[in-house]
Design an enzyme around this catalytic site. Structure first.
Site, PDB file in Angstrom:
ATOM      1  N   GLU A   1      55.230  77.875  -0.101  1.00 43.41           N
ATOM      2  CA  GLU A   1      53.783  77.636  -0.478  1.00 43.41           C
ATOM      3  C   GLU A   1      52.677  78.765  -0.171  1.00 43.41           C
ATOM      4  O   GLU A   1      52.691  79.093   1.109  1.00 43.41           O
ATOM      5  CB  GLU A   1      53.523  76.245   0.180  1.00 43.41           C
ATOM      6  CG  GLU A   1      52.777  75.583  -0.743  1.00 43.41           C
ATOM      7  CD  GLU A   1      52.210  74.118  -0.303  1.00 43.41           C
ATOM      8  OE1 GLU A   1      52.653  73.863   0.727  1.00 43.41           O
ATOM      9  OE2 GLU A   1      51.597  73.451  -1.016  1.00 43.41           O
TER      10      GLU A   1
ATOM     11  N   GLU B   1      52.250  62.456   0.815  1.00 40.75           N
ATOM     12  CA  GLU B   1      51.823  63.367  -0.086  1.00 40.75           C
ATOM     13  C   GLU B   1      52.123  64.800   0.455  1.00 40.75           C
ATOM     14  O   GLU B   1      51.307  65.221   1.294  1.00 40.75           O
ATOM     15  CB  GLU B   1      50.337  63.100  -0.684  1.00 40.75           C
ATOM     16  CG  GLU B   1      50.099  62.051  -1.349  1.00 40.75           C
ATOM     17  CD  GLU B   1      50.751  62.071  -2.539  1.00 40.75           C
ATOM     18  OE1 GLU B   1      51.088  62.877  -3.177  1.00 40.75           O
ATOM     19  OE2 GLU B   1      50.629  60.980  -3.022  1.00 40.75           O
TER      20      GLU B   1
ATOM     21  N   CYS C   1      47.592  71.406  -2.799  1.00 38.12           N
ATOM     22  CA  CYS C   1      49.023  71.335  -2.787  1.00 38.12           C
ATOM     23  C   CYS C   1      49.584  71.314  -4.311  1.00 38.12           C
ATOM     24  O   CYS C   1      50.646  71.426  -4.729  1.00 38.12           O
ATOM     25  CB  CYS C   1      49.577  70.237  -2.224  1.00 38.12           C
ATOM     26  SG  CYS C   1      48.632  68.734  -2.494  1.00 38.12           S
TER      27      CYS C   1
ATOM     28  N   ASN D   1      42.089  70.417   3.241  1.00 37.87           N
ATOM     29  CA  ASN D   1      41.839  71.157   1.980  1.00 37.87           C
ATOM     30  C   ASN D   1      40.728  70.069   1.101  1.00 37.87           C
ATOM     31  O   ASN D   1      40.031  70.492   0.347  1.00 37.87           O
ATOM     32  CB  ASN D   1      42.932  71.490   1.412  1.00 37.87           C
ATOM     33  CG  ASN D   1      43.852  70.479   0.974  1.00 37.87           C
ATOM     34  OD1 ASN D   1      44.018  69.406   1.361  1.00 37.87           O
ATOM     35  ND2 ASN D   1      44.872  70.941   0.083  1.00 37.87           N
TER      36      ASN D   1
ATOM     37  N   LYS E   1      42.906  59.426  10.795  1.00 37.38           N
ATOM     38  CA  LYS E   1      42.540  60.639  11.644  1.00 37.38           C
ATOM     39  C   LYS E   1      42.492  61.878  10.650  1.00 37.38           C
ATOM     40  O   LYS E   1      43.392  62.075  10.069  1.00 37.38           O
ATOM     41  CB  LYS E   1      44.036  60.962  12.288  1.00 37.38           C
ATOM     42  CG  LYS E   1      43.680  62.139  13.254  1.00 37.38           C
ATOM     43  CD  LYS E   1      44.913  62.874  13.693  1.00 37.38           C
ATOM     44  CE  LYS E   1      45.381  63.955  12.710  1.00 37.38           C
ATOM     45  NZ  LYS E   1      44.219  65.031  12.955  1.00 37.38           N
TER      46      LYS E   1
HETATM   47  P1  ADP Z   1      48.236  72.134   7.221  1.00 35.53           P
HETATM   48  O1  ADP Z   1      49.390  72.867   7.345  1.00 35.53           O
HETATM   49  O2  ADP Z   1      47.768  72.010   5.807  1.00 35.53           O
HETATM   50  O3  ADP Z   1      47.146  71.985   8.029  1.00 35.53           O
HETATM   51  P2  ADP Z   1      49.300  69.840   8.397  1.00 35.53           P
HETATM   52  O4  ADP Z   1      50.414  68.863   8.056  1.00 35.53           O
HETATM   53  O5  ADP Z   1      49.771  70.702   9.597  1.00 35.53           O
HETATM   54  O6  ADP Z   1      48.782  70.467   7.386  1.00 35.53           O
HETATM   55  O7  ADP Z   1      48.069  68.916   8.793  1.00 35.53           O
HETATM   56  C1  ADP Z   1      47.816  67.773   7.912  1.00 35.53           C
HETATM   57  C2  ADP Z   1      47.249  66.644   8.964  1.00 35.53           C
HETATM   58  O8  ADP Z   1      48.394  66.504   9.721  1.00 35.53           O
HETATM   59  C3  ADP Z   1      46.283  66.893   9.949  1.00 35.53           C
HETATM   60  O9  ADP Z   1      45.261  65.934  10.098  1.00 35.53           O
HETATM   61  C4  ADP Z   1      46.696  67.555  11.138  1.00 35.53           C
HETATM   62  O10 ADP Z   1      46.057  67.326  12.251  1.00 35.53           O
HETATM   63  C5  ADP Z   1      47.908  66.506  11.191  1.00 35.53           C
HETATM   64  N1  ADP Z   1      48.983  66.608  12.015  1.00 35.53           N
HETATM   65  C6  ADP Z   1      49.407  68.035  12.275  1.00 35.53           C
HETATM   66  N2  ADP Z   1      50.470  67.687  13.062  1.00 35.53           N
HETATM   67  C7  ADP Z   1      50.825  66.419  13.420  1.00 35.53           C
HETATM   68  C8  ADP Z   1      51.782  65.688  14.163  1.00 35.53           C
HETATM   69  N3  ADP Z   1      52.734  66.134  15.033  1.00 35.53           N
HETATM   70  N4  ADP Z   1      51.494  64.256  13.980  1.00 35.53           N
HETATM   71  C9  ADP Z   1      50.561  63.612  13.508  1.00 35.53           C
HETATM   72  N5  ADP Z   1      49.775  64.255  12.610  1.00 35.53           N
HETATM   73  C10 ADP Z   1      49.905  65.898  12.556  1.00 35.53           C
END
Ligand code: ADP
Length: 485
Positions: free
Chosen positions: A386, A255, A289, A157, A180
């Protein structure tokens, strides 16, 4: 369009100062949410590439930590200038992968630069202490040192500023980073890699990998060389990362999700409250958020507030972020639209009245009509979940205490807002709200100078302010004895 931004649209990862593909050559497609067209690909990396990035960051850390804060500040200021010099191209790239209106993208890129500059300055003020000693012949020093390699995982976002506000304090403190970005919006993150390289940061100080979230996340959390994980994203994933970081006892800052309440008391100015409501609700089409999730409006002002918010909501211009005057871009993907539809259906079943919008926009794809739901009630799913979309549920309340109780009745504690002209009430309500960020008669409050961060299940740690660098530092106590005094 692509021409202007192509310099930054890197279809490669940045590891140890080199731009590389995934070992397997596999890629992930990146889609423009406004056109649903693929704009490019990025490498689909996994554990092996992440491990190499961590090792490159560890190698670079040995010399980076020895540079002076002043030299690090010089490089960060160059990065700041480079971001601003390229603000337009970076903003267009952001719109293409994320969908937000160009004006919001420009502002986000401006925030990225501001975070980098703020921490260039804060890095020079990482003071320790000389503590009065209880022993006549010993002295006590307390020093601060960079924690080491940090892993940063960022969401789609705010793909630029969320990374800048992690990398800024990390590099200023003397840490090195493996980042990442989210797979939906990797280019804005990779672009910061391009700019860091051009600004002259040594190889390995900043590394950026894209690909499998769970594989990259597992390596970042399990590798003992990584000393801190900083994450912005969902509470669900944040909890997994905290658990996985426990194995090597890393520092974590999180966060996470929010469920922001927005309280409007009878004594508030309705025009100002509605203006704040539009800003706090519809920015990035409700996909932040800190976006309002629940409006609580006192009975005496309820009908007027609903009427004015409906008018303002109906005036919002929905369209592609690159079109002039667009205020609402598309939602990030189909899953996001389905969630919004489900929540609206749930509310309608439980007595909610859809008084503006309520359905997919005629533009098709993931465009959605900005929506207002009157007569919201606590058994509706918005109360706990949310929305992450352009939907304003409006609850009615009678008493101040009841409003504060309803506002706090959630596992989250990130942002909240309230509008009142009564000073005593402002203090009572402020002190009663269990939230990390509070806007009093203001709907947009984030700024680099202030600490951003949630309470309860909304997170741990702060970003921004002088507090934001603390999580990248270790504190050491040194006792110097045998002074013969
Ligand atoms: P949203 O639901 O807003 O997409 P996420 O928490 O799924 O939020 O994603 C936020 C970040 O965390 C992204 O960079 C996503 O690729 C990463 N992410 C999602 N799942 C995992 C995981 N199991 N381990 C590490 N990073 C993750």
């Amino acid at each position: 369009m692509l021409k202007k931004t192509s310099h930054f649209m890197r279809e490669a990862n940045f590891i140890g100062g080199a731009w590389v593909e995934a070992d397997s050559g596999a890629t992930i497609e990146v889609v423009n949410p406004a056109t649903r067209q693929t704009i490019g690909t990025v490498p689909k990396c996994g554990r092996a590439e992440t491990r190499r990035a961590i090792e490159a960051a560890e190698e670079a850390f040995h010399s980076w930590k020895k540079t002076s804060a002043n030299d690090r500040a010089k490089l960060l200021r160059k990065l700041h200038d480079a971001i601003l010099d390229n603000q337009e191209a970076l903003a267009e790239l952001l719109v293409m992968e994320q969908g937000k209106p160009l004006a919001e993208a420009r502002a986000e890129v401006g925030m990225s630069a501001a975070y980098v500059l703020w921490y260039a300055e804060e890095g020079r003020r990482v003071y320790g202490d000389v503590v009065p000693s209880p022993w006549a012949d010993r002295r006590i020093l307390v020093t601060k040192e960079p924690v080491g390699v940090i892993g940063a995982i960022t969401p789609w976002n705010f793909p630029s500023s969320m990374l800048a506000r992690k990398i800024g304090p990390a590099l200023a403190a003397g840490c090195t980073a493996v980042a990442k970005p989210a797979s939906q919006t990797p280019y804005s993150g990779l672009a910061l890699g391009v700019l860091a390289e051009e600004a002259g940061f040594p190889a390995g100080v900043v590394n950026i990998v894209t690909g499998s979230a769970s594989e990259i996340g597992d390596e970042l959390t399990e590798n003992p060389l990584v000393r801190k994980i900083t994450f912005t994203g969902s509470t669900e994933v944040g909890k997994v990362l905290i658990q996985k970081s426990a194995g090597t006892v890393k520092k974590v800052s999180m966060e996470l999700g929010g469920n922001a309440p927005f309280l409007v008391f009878d004594d508030a100015g309705v025009e100002r409250a509605v203006e704040g409501a539009v800003a706090a609700k519809y920015r990035n089409s409700g996909q932040t958020c800190v976006c309002t999730n629940r409006f609580f409006v006192q009975e005496g002002i309820y009908d007027r507030f609903v009427e004015k918010l409906v008018e303002a909501t109906n005036r919002l211009k929905v369209g592609s972020g690159l079109e002039d005057g667009t205020q609402q871009g598309p939602l990030i993907d189909e899953k996001a639209v389905e969630k919004v539809e489900e929540l609206i259906a749930d509310a309608a079943e439980k007595g909610g009245k859809v008084v503006a919008g309520g359905k997919r926009h005629s533009l098709g794809g993931t465009f959605f009509e900005p929506t207002v739901i009157a007569e919201a009630s606590p058994e509706m799913r918005f109360m706990q979940e949310e929305i992450f979309g352009p939907v304003s549920p409006i609850f009615r309340f009678h008493e101040e205490e009841e409003a504060v109780k309803l506002a706090n009745d959630t596992a989250f504690g990130l942002a909240c807002y309230f509008y009142t002209a009564d000073l005593g009430r402002a203090f009572r309500v402020m002190e009663g709200l269990k939230y990390g960020l509070i806007g009093v008669n203001e709907g947009i409050i984030t700024t680099v100078e202030a600490p951003f961060g949630g309470l309860k299940e909304s997170g741990l740690g702060k970003e921004g302010g002088h507090q934001g660098i603390e999580d990248y530092l270790d504190t050491k106590y040194v006792c110097i004895g045998g002074l013969g005094l």
